[in-house]
Design an enzyme around this catalytic site. Structure first.
Site, short mmCIF file in Angstrom:
data_model
loop_
_atom_site.label_atom_id
_atom_site.label_comp_id
_atom_site.label_asym_id
_atom_site.label_seq_id
_atom_site.Cartn_x
_atom_site.Cartn_y
_atom_site.Cartn_z
N HIS A 32 5.73 -1.15 -1.26
CA HIS A 32 6.40 -1.94 -2.27
C HIS A 32 7.42 -1.07 -3.01
O HIS A 32 7.37 0.15 -2.92
CB HIS A 32 5.42 -2.43 -3.35
CG HIS A 32 4.18 -3.07 -2.87
ND1 HIS A 32 3.96 -4.42 -2.99
CD2 HIS A 32 3.05 -2.56 -2.31
CE1 HIS A 32 2.75 -4.72 -2.52
NE2 HIS A 32 2.19 -3.62 -2.10
N TYR A 33 8.29 -1.70 -3.80
CA TYR A 33 8.90 -0.97 -4.91
C TYR A 33 8.38 -1.58 -6.21
O TYR A 33 7.91 -2.72 -6.25
CB TYR A 33 10.41 -0.92 -4.83
CG TYR A 33 11.23 -2.20 -4.91
CD1 TYR A 33 10.88 -3.30 -5.71
CD2 TYR A 33 12.42 -2.28 -4.20
CE1 TYR A 33 11.67 -4.43 -5.78
CE2 TYR A 33 13.22 -3.42 -4.27
CZ TYR A 33 12.84 -4.48 -5.07
OH TYR A 33 13.63 -5.60 -5.15
N THR A 34 8.48 -0.78 -7.29
CA THR A 34 7.85 -1.18 -8.54
C THR A 34 8.63 -2.26 -9.28
O THR A 34 8.05 -3.01 -10.06
CB THR A 34 7.69 0.03 -9.47
OG1 THR A 34 8.98 0.63 -9.67
CG2 THR A 34 6.72 1.05 -8.87
N GLU A 97 3.06 1.70 -4.23
CA GLU A 97 4.22 1.29 -5.02
C GLU A 97 5.17 2.48 -5.14
O GLU A 97 4.76 3.58 -5.53
CB GLU A 97 3.80 0.84 -6.42
CG GLU A 97 3.06 -0.49 -6.45
CD GLU A 97 4.00 -1.68 -6.51
OE1 GLU A 97 5.23 -1.48 -6.46
OE2 GLU A 97 3.49 -2.82 -6.62
N HIS A 139 6.30 -5.21 1.77
CA HIS A 139 5.85 -6.40 1.04
C HIS A 139 6.62 -7.63 1.51
O HIS A 139 6.06 -8.72 1.64
CB HIS A 139 6.04 -6.16 -0.46
CG HIS A 139 5.25 -7.08 -1.32
ND1 HIS A 139 5.40 -7.13 -2.69
CD2 HIS A 139 4.30 -8.01 -1.04
CE1 HIS A 139 4.58 -8.03 -3.20
NE2 HIS A 139 3.90 -8.58 -2.22
N ASP A 149 11.00 -6.42 -1.43
CA ASP A 149 10.73 -4.99 -1.51
C ASP A 149 9.99 -4.45 -0.28
O ASP A 149 9.27 -5.19 0.37
CB ASP A 149 9.94 -4.67 -2.79
CG ASP A 149 8.62 -5.42 -2.91
OD1 ASP A 149 8.61 -6.64 -2.71
OD2 ASP A 149 7.61 -4.78 -3.23
#
Length: 261
Positions: A32-34, A97, A139, A149
């Site tokens: 993921h990215y945050t 993340e 994700h 993401d």
């Protein structure tokens, strides 16, 4: 809480987790990215009981790795998602993340030191869990209608070069036949069949609608990031064929024929 990986720099236990479903292997690594301004802000949110979200690890921009949930536990990071026709991705996965403010806030490049930390952590996780290369996922792969993401700037080829994930060199963008919203028929059905065989959640109905467009865009973000538009052009389709050929040939005559084109 004890860190699962020797690469962990800090522990920040989150209350947002539960037990994994019985009888389900932990066989997906989900990236993921945050989508938050800083890694610290993301860690605080993921650890806050009010958020009802969490992840196993956060990798900051400087490569610092923080663990929030034990790998044996079910973190709450995937949401409503599917892969290979299976739901409850949270029970099947370990989530990382990656600190990045995301598409809606400038979407900066991922720093080299951060990517090196993600590679090291991902390889360590996969060495300790039964996670095959083709189940190192974005994700957006498991939730294509909801998520973007970690996005098209994420260097999947670099990860694969280090032995993490399944990837082939994308076919160059060129002219030729393409499929888009409103198209229908057997060729669209074959495209949907191969995307679904690879893992994407998609009905095989021969109609190129919004769901198919979203899945094609998710595929492009991961495997053909030069242009993400949801149009199944010749480059996208050829890249999908190459990925299929790199794995076990798909079941079903239509998909198999498509992979041989």
């Amino acid at each position: 809480m004890i860190g699962d990986s020797p690469l962990v720099n800090a522990l920040r236990p989150s209350a947002n987790f539960g037990g994994r479903a019985e009888g389900i292997a932990t066989d997906i690594l989900l990236l993921h990215y945050t989508d938050m301004p800083t890694a610290d802000a993301a860690i605080a949110w993921l650890a806050d009981p009010r958020s009802q979200v969490s992840c196993h690890y956060v990798v900051a921009e400087d490569g610092t790795i923080t663990q929030l949930v034990s790998e044996r536990d079910r973190a709450w990071h995937a949401g409503v998602s599917t892969w290979k026709g299976q739901g409850d991705i949270n029970s099947r996965s370990i989530g990382i993340e990656i600190a990045n403010c995301g598409h809606d806030h400038g979407y900066p490049d991922f720093p080299d030191v951060q990517i090196e930390a993600v590679i090291a952590l991902g390889c360590d996780i996969c060495a300790r869990n039964p996670i095959p290369a083709a189940r190192v996922l974005a994700h957006s792969d498991v939730a294509p209608g909801r998520k973007r993401d970690p996005g098209e700037k994420f260097p999947w080829a670099r990860l694969a070069g280090a032995g993490l994930g399944h990837f082939v060199e994308p076919e160059p963008i060129r002219g030729g036949r393409f499929f888009q919203i409103g198209d229908h028929g057997a060729p669209v059905e074959a495209l949907q069949g191969l995307l679904a065989w690879y893992g994407y959640g998609l009905d095989i109905d021969g109609d190129f609608g919004t769901d198919t467009q979203q899945v094609v865009a998710a595929f492009q973000r991961h495997f053909r990031p030069e242009r993400v538009d949801g149009v199944a052009d010749a480059s996208t389709i050829a890249t999908l064929h190459r990925l299929a050929r790199a794995l076990t040939p798909p079941a079903g005559q239509g998909a198999a024929e498509m992979a041989r084109d």
